[in-house]
Design an enzyme around this catalytic site. Structure first.
Site, PDB file in Angstrom:
ATOM      1  N   LYS A 116     -15.907   3.557  -8.469  1.00 55.24           N
ATOM      2  CA  LYS A 116     -15.100   3.149  -7.303  1.00 55.24           C
ATOM      3  C   LYS A 116     -14.188   4.287  -6.855  1.00 55.24           C
ATOM      4  O   LYS A 116     -14.131   4.658  -5.683  1.00 55.24           O
ATOM      5  CB  LYS A 116     -14.239   1.933  -7.636  1.00 55.24           C
ATOM      6  N   ASN A 117     -13.461   4.880  -7.809  1.00 57.90           N
ATOM      7  CA  ASN A 117     -12.447   5.866  -7.441  1.00 57.90           C
ATOM      8  C   ASN A 117     -13.024   7.216  -7.040  1.00 57.90           C
ATOM      9  O   ASN A 117     -12.326   8.044  -6.477  1.00 57.90           O
ATOM     10  CB  ASN A 117     -11.417   5.995  -8.566  1.00 57.90           C
ATOM     11  N   ARG A 134      -4.693   1.125  -0.678  1.00 57.47           N
ATOM     12  CA  ARG A 134      -3.906   2.361  -0.613  1.00 57.47           C
ATOM     13  C   ARG A 134      -4.766   3.600  -0.432  1.00 57.47           C
ATOM     14  O   ARG A 134      -4.357   4.595   0.167  1.00 57.47           O
ATOM     15  CB  ARG A 134      -3.120   2.548  -1.906  1.00 57.47           C
ATOM     16  N   CYS A 155       3.001  -1.934  -3.761  1.00 57.09           N
ATOM     17  CA  CYS A 155       1.864  -2.208  -4.652  1.00 57.09           C
ATOM     18  C   CYS A 155       2.394  -2.886  -5.908  1.00 57.09           C
ATOM     19  O   CYS A 155       3.492  -2.582  -6.363  1.00 57.09           O
ATOM     20  CB  CYS A 155       1.158  -0.907  -5.028  1.00 57.09           C
ATOM     21  N   ARG A 201       4.581   3.656  -5.772  1.00 58.52           N
ATOM     22  CA  ARG A 201       3.443   4.478  -5.308  1.00 58.52           C
ATOM     23  C   ARG A 201       3.693   5.128  -3.940  1.00 58.52           C
ATOM     24  O   ARG A 201       2.949   4.884  -2.973  1.00 58.52           O
ATOM     25  CB  ARG A 201       2.160   3.672  -5.310  1.00 58.52           C
ATOM     26  N   PRO A 202       4.686   5.990  -3.815  1.00 56.83           N
ATOM     27  CA  PRO A 202       4.924   6.667  -2.545  1.00 56.83           C
ATOM     28  C   PRO A 202       3.769   7.622  -2.227  1.00 56.83           C
ATOM     29  O   PRO A 202       2.910   7.874  -3.068  1.00 56.83           O
ATOM     30  CB  PRO A 202       6.215   7.455  -2.822  1.00 56.83           C
ATOM     31  N   VAL A 203       3.728   8.169  -1.001  1.00 56.61           N
ATOM     32  CA  VAL A 203       2.701   9.145  -0.618  1.00 56.61           C
ATOM     33  C   VAL A 203       3.330  10.483  -0.230  1.00 56.61           C
ATOM     34  O   VAL A 203       2.710  11.304   0.465  1.00 56.61           O
ATOM     35  CB  VAL A 203       1.807   8.595   0.518  1.00 56.61           C
ATOM     36  N   ASP A 204       4.551  10.704  -0.708  1.00 59.78           N
ATOM     37  CA  ASP A 204       5.279  11.931  -0.326  1.00 59.78           C
ATOM     38  C   ASP A 204       4.510  13.194  -0.693  1.00 59.78           C
ATOM     39  O   ASP A 204       4.499  14.179   0.060  1.00 59.78           O
ATOM     40  CB  ASP A 204       6.672  11.931  -0.997  1.00 59.78           C
ATOM     41  N   LEU A 205       3.801  13.195  -1.833  1.00 60.52           N
ATOM     42  CA  LEU A 205       3.088  14.404  -2.250  1.00 60.52           C
ATOM     43  C   LEU A 205       1.912  14.702  -1.323  1.00 60.52           C
ATOM     44  O   LEU A 205       1.563  15.868  -1.095  1.00 60.52           O
ATOM     45  CB  LEU A 205       2.609  14.257  -3.691  1.00 60.52           C
ATOM     46  N   ASP A 258      -5.774   3.245 -16.240  1.00 63.61           N
ATOM     47  CA  ASP A 258      -6.643   2.169 -15.767  1.00 63.61           C
ATOM     48  C   ASP A 258      -7.376   1.451 -16.899  1.00 63.61           C
ATOM     49  O   ASP A 258      -8.111   0.499 -16.645  1.00 63.61           O
ATOM     50  CB  ASP A 258      -7.662   2.709 -14.756  1.00 63.61           C
ATOM     51  N   ILE A 275       2.341   6.376 -16.321  1.00 68.11           N
ATOM     52  CA  ILE A 275       1.933   6.707 -14.945  1.00 68.11           C
ATOM     53  C   ILE A 275       2.568   5.768 -13.920  1.00 68.11           C
ATOM     54  O   ILE A 275       3.112   6.214 -12.911  1.00 68.11           O
ATOM     55  CB  ILE A 275       0.395   6.671 -14.812  1.00 68.11           C
ATOM     56  N   ARG A 279     -12.496  -6.173  -6.401  1.00 67.22           N
ATOM     57  CA  ARG A 279     -12.206  -4.869  -5.803  1.00 67.22           C
ATOM     58  C   ARG A 279     -12.809  -3.733  -6.619  1.00 67.22           C
ATOM     59  O   ARG A 279     -13.099  -2.662  -6.089  1.00 67.22           O
ATOM     60  CB  ARG A 279     -10.689  -4.650  -5.707  1.00 67.22           C
TER      61      ARG A 279
HETATM   62  C1  EPZ Z   1      -5.588   6.910  -8.474  1.00 71.21           C
HETATM   63  O1  EPZ Z   1      -4.486   6.374  -7.721  1.00 71.21           O
HETATM   64  C2  EPZ Z   1      -6.509   5.725  -8.766  1.00 71.21           C
HETATM   65  N1  EPZ Z   1      -6.931   5.118  -7.522  1.00 71.21           N
HETATM   66  C3  EPZ Z   1      -5.752   4.687  -9.598  1.00 71.21           C
HETATM   67  O2  EPZ Z   1      -6.665   3.652  -9.956  1.00 71.21           O
HETATM   68  C4  EPZ Z   1      -5.273   5.346 -10.873  1.00 71.21           C
HETATM   69  O3  EPZ Z   1      -4.495   4.433 -11.601  1.00 71.21           O
HETATM   70  C5  EPZ Z   1      -4.408   6.581 -10.544  1.00 71.21           C
HETATM   71  O4  EPZ Z   1      -5.143   7.494  -9.705  1.00 71.21           O
HETATM   72  C6  EPZ Z   1      -3.990   7.333 -11.789  1.00 71.21           C
HETATM   73  O5  EPZ Z   1      -5.073   7.707 -12.543  1.00 71.21           O
HETATM   74  C7  EPZ Z   1      -7.930   5.699  -6.806  1.00 71.21           C
HETATM   75  O6  EPZ Z   1      -8.477   6.732  -7.146  1.00 71.21           O
HETATM   76  C8  EPZ Z   1      -8.342   5.021  -5.545  1.00 71.21           C
HETATM   77  P1  EPZ Z   1      -1.670   9.090  -8.379  1.00 71.21           P
HETATM   78  P2  EPZ Z   1      -3.452   7.343  -6.969  1.00 71.21           P
HETATM   79  O7  EPZ Z   1      -1.392   9.673  -7.049  1.00 71.21           O
HETATM   80  O8  EPZ Z   1      -4.166   8.521  -6.449  1.00 71.21           O
HETATM   81  C9  EPZ Z   1       3.105   9.063  -8.183  1.00 71.21           C
HETATM   82  C10 EPZ Z   1      -7.480   1.465 -10.199  1.00 71.21           C
HETATM   83  O9  EPZ Z   1      -7.143   0.576 -10.991  1.00 71.21           O
HETATM   84  N2  EPZ Z   1       2.951   9.613  -6.824  1.00 71.21           N
HETATM   85  O10 EPZ Z   1      -2.341   9.933  -9.389  1.00 71.21           O
HETATM   86  O11 EPZ Z   1      -2.685   6.509  -6.023  1.00 71.21           O
HETATM   87  C11 EPZ Z   1       2.609   7.603  -8.271  1.00 71.21           C
HETATM   88  O12 EPZ Z   1       3.579   6.712  -7.838  1.00 71.21           O
HETATM   89  C12 EPZ Z   1      -6.410   2.316  -9.491  1.00 71.21           C
HETATM   90  O13 EPZ Z   1      -8.659   1.753  -9.922  1.00 71.21           O
HETATM   91  C13 EPZ Z   1       4.090   9.986  -6.124  1.00 71.21           C
HETATM   92  O14 EPZ Z   1       5.215   9.880  -6.615  1.00 71.21           O
HETATM   93  O15 EPZ Z   1      -2.508   7.735  -8.202  1.00 71.21           O
HETATM   94  C14 EPZ Z   1       2.259   7.496  -9.751  1.00 71.21           C
HETATM   95  O16 EPZ Z   1       3.402   7.173 -10.464  1.00 71.21           O
HETATM   96  C15 EPZ Z   1      -5.027   1.812  -9.724  1.00 71.21           C
HETATM   97  N3  EPZ Z   1       3.925  10.486  -4.873  1.00 71.21           N
HETATM   98  C16 EPZ Z   1       1.767   8.895 -10.086  1.00 71.21           C
HETATM   99  O17 EPZ Z   1       2.256   9.763  -9.070  1.00 71.21           O
HETATM  100  C17 EPZ Z   1       2.681  10.635  -4.284  1.00 71.21           C
HETATM  101  O18 EPZ Z   1       2.596  11.080  -3.127  1.00 71.21           O
HETATM  102  C18 EPZ Z   1       0.254   9.029 -10.173  1.00 71.21           C
HETATM  103  O19 EPZ Z   1      -0.300   8.506  -8.978  1.00 71.21           O
HETATM  104  C19 EPZ Z   1       1.544  10.253  -5.012  1.00 71.21           C
HETATM  105  C20 EPZ Z   1       1.696   9.748  -6.291  1.00 71.21           C
END
Ligand code: EPZ
Length: 421
Positions: free
Chosen positions: A22-23, A94, A118, A123-127, A308, A330, A400
């Site tokens: 999926k991911n 997301r 969420c 889960r912000p998107v600032d990065l 996960d 995480i 999902r």
């Molecule tokens: C991906 O989410 C996966 N989703 C998630 O799987 C998985 O849990 C996660 O990576 C970690 O492995 C998909 O690939 C679609 P991150 P993602 O950005 O990309 C913080 C599932 O069950 N962060 O690596 O959203 C964030 O809040 C899902 O299949 C910021 O602060 O995860 C978190 O604490 C759930 N700012 C950490 O980083 C940002 O702009 C890691 O998040 C982005 C992230």
């Protein structure tokens, strides 16, 4: 609303095929926006999240045709007619934010709804936004939408992440393929889904080095071509089903399973006295006799223990001999399965990001509530070994990320069925 009913039925034996990830699919699909040529994905999983991404891409003007009962996705975006990813679709998933980089790189302009809250964390998107700015884009947040523009096109640069983000790395990687000059992504995520994305982008003509390490280098090109790409195996679905014989006893072969995708997880299974071995067609998991041993687990970015699989691992440790400590590093709110497992008789104490699980002889079936995707399947796993009947509510979460759970588990001897109101 559908529910899943599970009755403990002793050891499991047989084979379970593992689907495409999926991911990986959720980041491979937006890559079609980078090229006018067709991109075809094979080994695609059949999931509601893939249907949502299909809907999003079609709303932007891409063509997405699902074939072979959904296992093949033929996509083409020879024209992106709409540059706005609407809230009504984005709020459902997301990962929709992953259209930002490709649209901006291709069209120099993109408007993407912010994903909103969420269950498992802020889960912000600032990065993601910082990464686009590092490639020369101007970002503006207005009315719940990200307005991004790079009139002269994106420019290569240094993207340095303060913390590892899978999604932000994927967005930066896709955007950098069409940026003028060289981009270096530092402290990049190393997940297998990112490696799969890089392989696909290279098939489309991108110049990328270093995927799978924390430094990725991209030489921008003027345009990308088409490609056909097989989606990598789903390591989270794999890990989930590896836990079924671990929890119930028995021996199950996971067809398509790969040890390199689940290294840290297998180390913990070994410590818990679960045997994992490679076969010609995948991985075999067996638990012959005796109770599972307690183990401590800390979630980390790949190649560490995946967040996960944390909920599913907790389900196993509920009946282990001794006390295990799980640390969720995480996401800040990813223990919502714990109170539901407690309803089944588990002994769990949660303090912030740490959960202490003291193993009990056996869980008891109960009606429980799924709160998110991985929590829902952990309750099903717990129900497989519990005394009596477990009824898991709100299984739309499950759909999902897991295809045909009932069929896959009943094929190895589980008593499981889906009931609709
Ligand atoms: C991906 O989410 C996966 N989703 C998630 O799987 C998985 O849990 C996660 O990576 C970690 O492995 C998909 O690939 C679609 P991150 P993602 O950005 O990309 C913080 C599932 O069950 N962060 O690596 O959203 C964030 O809040 C899902 O299949 C910021 O602060 O995860 C978190 O604490 C759930 N700012 C950490 O980083 C940002 O702009 C890691 O998040 C982005 C992230």
């Amino acid at each position: 609303m559908d529910r899943i009913v599970v009755r403990g039925n002793g050891p499991l034996n047989g084979q379970i095929p593992i689907a495409g990830a999926k991911n990986a699919c959720l980041t491979l699909m937006p890559a079609t926006l980078l090229s006018e040529e067709p991109l075809t994905l094979t080994n695609a999983p059949r999931l509601s999240d893939i249907a949502t991404m299909t809907q999003l891409l079609q709303s932007l003007g891409a063509e997405v045709t699902s074939m072979q009962r959904g296992k093949v996705l033929a996509m083409s975006s020879h024209s992106v007619s709409n540059l706005t990813a609407d809230y009504d679709i984005v709020r459902k998933m997301r990962a929709s934010i992953l259209v930002l980089g490709p649209m901006l790189a291709r069209e120099g302009h993109a408007v993407v709804s912010l994903p909103g809250g969420c269950a498992i964390g802020a889960r912000p998107v600032d990065l993601h936004l910082r990464a686009m700015e590092a490639l020369g884009a101007e970002m503006d947040l207005r009315d719940g939408y990200v307005h991004a523009k790079a009139p002269g096109g994106l420019k290569g640069g240094v993207v340095e992440f303060p913390l590892v983000s899978v999604g932000a790395t994927e967005n930066a990687l896709m955007a950098a393929t069409l940026a003028k000059g060289t981009t270096v992504i530092k402290n990049a995520a190393r997940e297998p889904e990112i490696v799969d994305l890089a392989i696909c982008l290279r098939r489309m003509g991108a110049q990328i080095e270093g995927e799978g390490t924390s430094t990725i280098t991209v030489q921008g090109v003027d345009r990308l071509g088409g490609a056909t790409h097989p989606v990598v195996v789903d390591r989270i679905e794999l890990g989930t089903y590896m836990l079924a014989p671990a929890i119930c006893g028995g021996e199950v072969e996971l067809l398509g399973g790969r040890m390199d995708l689940v290294g840290a997880f297998c180390e913990k299974l070994d410590a818990a006295a679960i045997s994992v071995s490679e076969t010609d067609s995948g991985l075999k998991v067996a638990r012959k006799n005796g109770r599972v041993h307690a183990v401590d687990v800390t979630t980390e970015p790949f190649p560490g223990f995946p967040t996960d699989l944390q909920a599913q691992m907790m389900a196993l440790l509920c009946t282990a001999e001794g006390t295990s400590v799980l640390e969720e590093k995480i996401f800040e709110n990813r223990f919502m399965h714990a109170p539901e497992l407690q309803r089944m008789g588990a002994r769990i104490e949660v303090h912030g990001g740490t959960a202490k699980v003291t193993g009990v002889e056996r869980l008891r079936g109960a009606p429980v509530m799924a709160t998110d995707l991985r929590a829902s399947v952990s309750l099903i796993l717990a129900g497989l070994a519990a005394e009596g009947e477990t009824v898991v509510n709100r299984v739309y979460h499950l759909d999902r990320g897991y295809e045909k759970v009932e069929q896959k588990l009943s094929a190895v001897g589980a008593h499981i069925e889906r009931v609709s109101d």
